[in-house]
Write an enzyme that holds these catalytic residues in place. Structure first.
Site, mmCIF file in Angstrom:
data_model
loop_
_atom_site.group_PDB
_atom_site.id
_atom_site.type_symbol
_atom_site.label_atom_id
_atom_site.label_comp_id
_atom_site.label_asym_id
_atom_site.label_seq_id
_atom_site.Cartn_x
_atom_site.Cartn_y
_atom_site.Cartn_z
ATOM 1 C CB CYS A 244 -10.907 -3.294 1.273
ATOM 2 S SG CYS A 244 -10.145 -2.514 -0.167
ATOM 3 C CD GLU B 77 -5.444 -6.404 -1.642
ATOM 4 O OE1 GLU B 77 -6.187 -6.990 -0.843
ATOM 5 O OE2 GLU B 77 -5.034 -5.231 -1.449
ATOM 6 C CG ASN C 24 -0.344 -0.153 2.541
ATOM 7 O OD1 ASN C 24 0.611 -0.906 2.717
ATOM 8 N ND2 ASN C 24 -0.873 0.550 3.528
ATOM 9 C CG LEU C 25 1.953 5.174 -2.568
ATOM 10 C CD1 LEU C 25 3.240 5.536 -1.829
ATOM 11 C CD2 LEU C 25 2.168 5.268 -4.083
ATOM 12 C CD GLU C 26 -1.786 4.984 4.022
ATOM 13 O OE1 GLU C 26 -2.399 3.941 4.319
ATOM 14 O OE2 GLU C 26 -1.180 5.692 4.868
ATOM 15 C CG HIS D 278 -6.434 -0.283 -1.873
ATOM 16 N ND1 HIS D 278 -7.435 -0.663 -1.010
ATOM 17 C CD2 HIS D 278 -6.678 1.030 -2.156
ATOM 18 C CE1 HIS D 278 -8.250 0.351 -0.780
ATOM 19 N NE2 HIS D 278 -7.804 1.393 -1.472
ATOM 20 C CB CYS E 47 -8.683 -4.906 -3.139
ATOM 21 S SG CYS E 47 -7.524 -3.601 -2.692
#
Length: 296
Positions: A128, A103, A88-90, A101, A131
Protein backbone atom coordinates in the site's frame (compact mmCIF):
# COMPACT_ATOMS: atom_id res chain seq x y z
CA UNK A 1 5.77 -27.66 14.90
CA UNK A 2 3.82 -24.67 16.17
CA UNK A 3 0.05 -24.93 15.74
CA UNK A 4 -0.14 -21.65 13.81
CA UNK A 5 1.78 -23.22 10.92
CA UNK A 6 -0.25 -26.44 10.58
CA UNK A 7 -2.73 -25.05 8.06
CA UNK A 8 -0.24 -23.18 5.89
CA UNK A 9 2.29 -26.02 5.70
CA UNK A 10 -0.31 -28.02 3.78
CA UNK A 11 -0.35 -25.30 1.08
CA UNK A 12 3.34 -25.69 0.30
CA UNK A 13 5.04 -27.96 -2.23
CA UNK A 14 5.74 -31.26 -0.47
CA UNK A 15 9.57 -31.09 -0.75
CA UNK A 16 9.53 -27.64 0.87
CA UNK A 17 7.05 -28.70 3.55
CA UNK A 18 9.23 -31.68 4.45
CA UNK A 19 12.27 -29.42 4.88
CA UNK A 20 10.39 -26.79 6.89
CA UNK A 21 8.68 -28.98 9.49
CA UNK A 22 11.85 -29.40 11.63
CA UNK A 23 12.52 -25.64 11.43
CA UNK A 24 9.06 -24.56 12.56
CA UNK A 25 9.64 -25.57 16.17
CA UNK A 26 8.71 -23.60 19.28
CA UNK A 27 11.74 -21.33 18.82
CA UNK A 28 10.89 -20.24 15.27
CA UNK A 29 9.95 -16.54 15.07
CA UNK A 30 10.36 -15.87 11.37
CA UNK A 31 14.13 -15.55 11.00
CA UNK A 32 16.35 -17.71 8.79
CA UNK A 33 20.03 -17.09 8.30
CA UNK A 34 21.62 -16.98 4.86
CA UNK A 35 22.94 -20.53 5.11
CA UNK A 36 19.53 -21.92 6.03
CA UNK A 37 18.02 -20.14 3.04
CA UNK A 38 20.70 -21.52 0.72
CA UNK A 39 20.24 -25.03 2.12
CA UNK A 40 16.46 -24.85 1.65
CA UNK A 41 16.85 -23.69 -1.94
CA UNK A 42 19.27 -26.53 -2.69
CA UNK A 43 17.16 -29.19 -0.98
CA UNK A 44 13.99 -28.14 -2.81
CA UNK A 45 15.70 -27.36 -6.14
CA UNK A 46 14.09 -23.92 -6.13
CA UNK A 47 15.70 -20.62 -7.02
CA UNK A 48 15.99 -18.25 -4.09
CA UNK A 49 13.30 -15.99 -5.53
CA UNK A 50 10.96 -18.98 -5.94
CA UNK A 51 11.72 -20.11 -2.41
CA UNK A 52 11.02 -16.75 -0.79
CA UNK A 53 7.70 -16.40 -2.59
CA UNK A 54 6.81 -19.95 -1.53
CA UNK A 55 7.57 -19.06 2.11
CA UNK A 56 4.98 -16.26 2.21
CA UNK A 57 2.24 -18.47 3.74
CA UNK A 58 4.60 -19.09 6.67
CA UNK A 59 5.07 -15.33 7.12
CA UNK A 60 1.32 -14.71 6.86
CA UNK A 61 0.71 -17.23 9.64
CA UNK A 62 2.40 -14.74 12.01
CA UNK A 63 -0.42 -12.23 11.46
CA UNK A 64 -2.99 -11.09 14.03
CA UNK A 65 -5.75 -9.30 12.03
CA UNK A 66 -8.94 -9.46 14.15
CA UNK A 67 -10.52 -6.53 12.28
CA UNK A 68 -9.77 -7.17 8.60
CA UNK A 69 -9.29 -10.94 8.89
CA UNK A 70 -6.89 -10.40 5.98
CA UNK A 71 -3.59 -12.19 6.59
CA UNK A 72 -0.60 -10.49 4.99
CA UNK A 73 2.92 -11.86 5.21
CA UNK A 74 6.13 -10.13 4.18
CA UNK A 75 9.78 -11.14 4.08
CA UNK A 76 12.68 -8.69 4.24
CA UNK A 77 16.00 -9.95 2.92
CA UNK A 78 18.85 -8.14 4.58
CA UNK A 79 22.25 -7.22 3.19
CA UNK A 80 23.60 -10.13 5.24
CA UNK A 81 21.48 -12.59 3.23
CA UNK A 82 19.36 -13.42 6.27
CA UNK A 83 15.59 -13.22 5.89
CA UNK A 84 13.14 -11.72 8.37
CA UNK A 85 9.43 -12.46 8.27
CA UNK A 86 6.72 -10.08 9.37
CA UNK A 87 2.95 -9.92 9.29
CA UNK A 88 0.13 -7.47 9.85
CA UNK A 89 -1.11 -6.73 13.35
CA UNK A 90 -4.39 -5.08 14.34
CA UNK A 91 -5.58 -4.21 17.85
CA UNK A 92 -9.06 -5.60 18.35
CA UNK A 93 -11.69 -2.86 18.66
CA UNK A 94 -9.15 -0.04 18.41
CA UNK A 95 -8.57 2.71 15.85
CA UNK A 96 -6.94 1.54 12.65
CA UNK A 97 -3.91 3.80 13.08
CA UNK A 98 -2.64 1.37 15.71
CA UNK A 99 -2.19 -1.27 12.99
CA UNK A 100 1.21 -2.57 11.90
CA UNK A 101 1.59 -3.46 8.23
CA UNK A 102 3.39 -6.66 7.22
CA UNK A 103 6.24 -4.80 5.53
CA UNK A 104 6.75 -2.66 8.64
CA UNK A 105 6.81 -5.79 10.78
CA UNK A 106 9.41 -7.49 8.58
CA UNK A 107 11.61 -4.39 8.34
CA UNK A 108 11.44 -3.74 12.09
CA UNK A 109 12.33 -7.42 12.65
CA UNK A 110 15.45 -6.89 10.53
CA UNK A 111 16.30 -3.58 12.23
CA UNK A 112 15.98 -5.01 15.72
CA UNK A 113 18.26 -7.86 14.60
CA UNK A 114 21.01 -5.46 13.56
CA UNK A 115 20.58 -5.31 9.78
CA UNK A 116 21.90 -2.14 8.16
CA UNK A 117 20.35 -2.62 4.73
CA UNK A 118 17.35 -4.28 3.07
CA UNK A 119 17.83 -5.57 -0.46
CA UNK A 120 14.52 -7.29 -1.15
CA UNK A 121 10.95 -7.21 0.12
CA UNK A 122 8.74 -10.19 -0.68
CA UNK A 123 5.04 -9.75 0.03
CA UNK A 124 1.83 -11.55 -0.88
CA UNK A 125 -0.13 -8.40 -1.81
CA UNK A 126 0.96 -5.19 -3.51
CA UNK A 127 2.42 -2.76 -0.96
CA UNK A 128 0.00 0.00 0.00
CA UNK A 129 1.04 3.64 -0.23
CA UNK A 130 1.76 3.72 3.51
CA UNK A 131 4.29 0.88 3.17
CA UNK A 132 5.87 2.27 0.04
CA UNK A 133 6.55 5.49 1.94
CA UNK A 134 7.84 3.55 4.95
CA UNK A 135 10.28 1.60 2.75
CA UNK A 136 11.41 4.82 1.09
CA UNK A 137 12.83 5.94 4.44
CA UNK A 138 15.38 3.12 4.40
CA UNK A 139 19.01 3.22 3.29
CA UNK A 140 18.93 3.03 -0.54
CA UNK A 141 15.17 2.63 -0.25
CA UNK A 142 14.38 3.39 -3.89
CA UNK A 143 16.57 0.46 -4.98
CA UNK A 144 14.86 -2.17 -2.81
CA UNK A 145 13.51 -4.94 -5.03
CA UNK A 146 9.80 -5.72 -4.54
CA UNK A 147 8.73 -9.31 -5.24
CA UNK A 148 5.04 -10.16 -5.69
CA UNK A 149 3.39 -13.42 -6.75
CA UNK A 150 2.96 -13.67 -10.53
CA UNK A 151 4.44 -10.22 -11.15
CA UNK A 152 7.81 -9.08 -12.41
CA UNK A 153 10.25 -7.96 -9.74
CA UNK A 154 10.55 -4.17 -9.69
CA UNK A 155 12.49 -1.65 -7.58
CA UNK A 156 10.59 0.50 -5.11
CA UNK A 157 11.07 3.43 -7.49
CA UNK A 158 8.63 1.67 -9.85
CA UNK A 159 5.94 1.65 -7.15
CA UNK A 160 6.80 5.09 -5.73
CA UNK A 161 7.99 7.37 -8.54
CA UNK A 162 8.89 11.01 -7.83
CA UNK A 163 9.22 10.04 -4.18
CA UNK A 164 9.52 12.41 -1.23
CA UNK A 165 11.95 11.07 1.32
CA UNK A 166 14.62 11.81 3.90
CA UNK A 167 17.01 13.34 1.37
CA UNK A 168 14.43 16.05 0.65
CA UNK A 169 14.68 17.07 4.30
CA UNK A 170 18.50 16.94 4.30
CA UNK A 171 18.68 13.70 6.30
CA UNK A 172 22.02 12.02 5.53
CA UNK A 173 21.58 8.93 7.71
CA UNK A 174 18.22 7.33 6.83
CA UNK A 175 16.52 4.46 8.64
CA UNK A 176 18.79 1.41 9.13
CA UNK A 177 21.86 3.64 9.24
CA UNK A 178 23.74 3.18 12.48
CA UNK A 179 22.19 5.45 15.10
CA UNK A 180 23.95 6.19 18.39
CA UNK A 181 22.35 8.90 20.50
CA UNK A 182 23.73 9.34 23.99
CA UNK A 183 21.55 9.92 27.06
CA UNK A 184 22.23 10.09 30.77
CA UNK A 185 20.44 7.80 33.21
CA UNK A 186 21.57 6.03 36.36
CA UNK A 187 19.72 2.75 36.87
CA UNK A 188 20.49 -0.81 37.92
CA UNK A 189 17.16 -2.07 36.56
CA UNK A 190 17.93 -4.46 33.66
CA UNK A 191 14.70 -3.62 31.88
CA UNK A 192 15.37 0.13 32.01
CA UNK A 193 18.96 -0.44 30.86
CA UNK A 194 17.61 -2.44 27.91
CA UNK A 195 15.16 0.35 27.10
CA UNK A 196 18.00 2.91 27.22
CA UNK A 197 20.04 0.81 24.78
CA UNK A 198 17.17 0.79 22.29
CA UNK A 199 16.51 4.50 22.86
CA UNK A 200 20.06 5.24 21.70
CA UNK A 201 19.39 3.30 18.47
CA UNK A 202 15.99 4.85 17.68
CA UNK A 203 15.39 6.98 14.59
CA UNK A 204 13.71 10.36 15.01
CA UNK A 205 15.49 12.94 12.84
CA UNK A 206 12.40 15.12 12.34
CA UNK A 207 11.13 15.58 15.90
CA UNK A 208 14.27 14.47 17.79
CA UNK A 209 11.83 12.57 20.02
CA UNK A 210 13.98 9.48 20.39
CA UNK A 211 12.04 6.75 22.15
CA UNK A 212 11.90 3.05 22.95
CA UNK A 213 9.54 0.62 24.64
CA UNK A 214 10.28 -2.60 26.50
CA UNK A 215 7.54 -5.05 27.45
CA UNK A 216 8.11 -7.79 30.01
CA UNK A 217 6.01 -10.94 30.29
CA UNK A 218 5.31 -12.94 33.41
CA UNK A 219 8.11 -15.40 32.65
CA UNK A 220 10.68 -12.58 32.42
CA UNK A 221 10.97 -12.43 28.63
CA UNK A 222 11.32 -8.94 27.14
CA UNK A 223 10.19 -7.51 23.81
CA UNK A 224 11.51 -4.21 22.52
CA UNK A 225 10.50 -1.53 20.06
CA UNK A 226 12.18 1.64 18.83
CA UNK A 227 10.66 4.75 17.33
CA UNK A 228 11.10 4.85 13.53
CA UNK A 229 10.09 8.23 12.10
CA UNK A 230 9.20 8.92 8.50
CA UNK A 231 9.64 11.96 6.30
CA UNK A 232 5.89 11.84 5.61
CA UNK A 233 5.20 11.70 9.39
CA UNK A 234 2.08 9.48 9.35
CA UNK A 235 3.89 6.28 8.24
CA UNK A 236 6.18 6.55 11.29
CA UNK A 237 6.23 3.35 13.36
CA UNK A 238 5.74 3.79 17.10
CA UNK A 239 7.87 1.80 19.53
CA UNK A 240 4.87 0.23 21.31
CA UNK A 241 3.53 -1.12 18.02
CA UNK A 242 6.98 -2.43 17.16
CA UNK A 243 7.23 -4.22 20.50
CA UNK A 244 3.73 -5.70 20.13
CA UNK A 245 4.63 -6.87 16.63
CA UNK A 246 7.70 -8.60 18.06
CA UNK A 247 5.51 -10.31 20.65
CA UNK A 248 3.16 -11.52 17.91
CA UNK A 249 6.07 -12.99 15.94
CA UNK A 250 7.10 -14.84 19.11
CA UNK A 251 3.56 -16.22 19.42
CA UNK A 252 3.05 -14.57 22.79
CA UNK A 253 -0.32 -13.37 24.03
CA UNK A 254 -0.57 -9.72 25.04
CA UNK A 255 -2.32 -10.75 28.26
CA UNK A 256 1.09 -12.06 29.41
CA UNK A 257 2.48 -8.51 29.70
CA UNK A 258 3.12 -7.61 33.33
CA UNK A 259 5.39 -4.57 32.91
CA UNK A 260 5.80 -1.88 30.26
CA UNK A 261 8.40 0.89 30.04
CA UNK A 262 8.50 3.87 27.67
CA UNK A 263 11.72 5.86 27.69
CA UNK A 264 12.05 9.03 25.63
CA UNK A 265 14.21 12.08 25.19
CA UNK A 266 13.35 15.11 27.30
CA UNK A 267 14.34 17.36 24.39
CA UNK A 268 11.98 16.00 21.75
CA UNK A 269 9.42 18.19 20.03
CA UNK A 270 6.64 15.68 20.77
CA UNK A 271 5.87 12.97 23.32
CA UNK A 272 4.71 9.45 22.53
CA UNK A 273 3.29 8.79 26.00
CA UNK A 274 -0.38 9.27 25.07
CA UNK A 275 -0.28 7.06 21.99
CA UNK A 276 1.78 4.47 23.86
CA UNK A 277 -0.68 4.30 26.76
CA UNK A 278 -3.61 3.95 24.36
CA UNK A 279 -2.05 0.96 22.63
CA UNK A 280 -0.92 -0.67 25.87
CA UNK A 281 -4.29 -0.33 27.60
CA UNK A 282 -5.99 -1.81 24.54
CA UNK A 283 -4.17 -5.11 25.09
CA UNK A 284 -3.14 -5.35 28.77
CA UNK A 285 -4.23 -4.08 32.18
CA UNK A 286 -0.78 -2.74 33.01
CA UNK A 287 0.31 0.77 33.95
CA UNK A 288 2.94 2.35 31.73
CA UNK A 289 6.23 3.39 33.34
CA UNK A 290 7.25 6.63 31.61
CA UNK A 291 10.85 7.80 31.87
CA UNK A 292 12.28 11.01 30.40
CA UNK A 293 16.04 11.22 29.94
CA UNK A 294 18.37 14.05 29.00
CA UNK A 295 20.68 13.83 25.99
CA UNK A 296 24.38 14.08 26.68
Amino acid sequence: MQDRFVHCIAQLPQPLADQLVPLLNQDFVGHMDAQQVADLAAATQMSQDELLLALLPIAAALAKPPISEFYVGAIAKGASGDIYMGANLELDGEALFHSVHAEQSAISHAWLSGETGIEDIIVNASPCGHCRQFMNELVEGQAIRIHLPEQATQPLSHYLPYAFGPADLNIKTPLLSKQQHEFTLESADPMIIEALDHLSLSYAPYSESYAAVVLETRDGATFCGRYAENAAFNPSMLPMQMALSAMARHNRDFSEINRAVLIESSQGKISLVGATMDALHAVAAVELEHIMVDPV
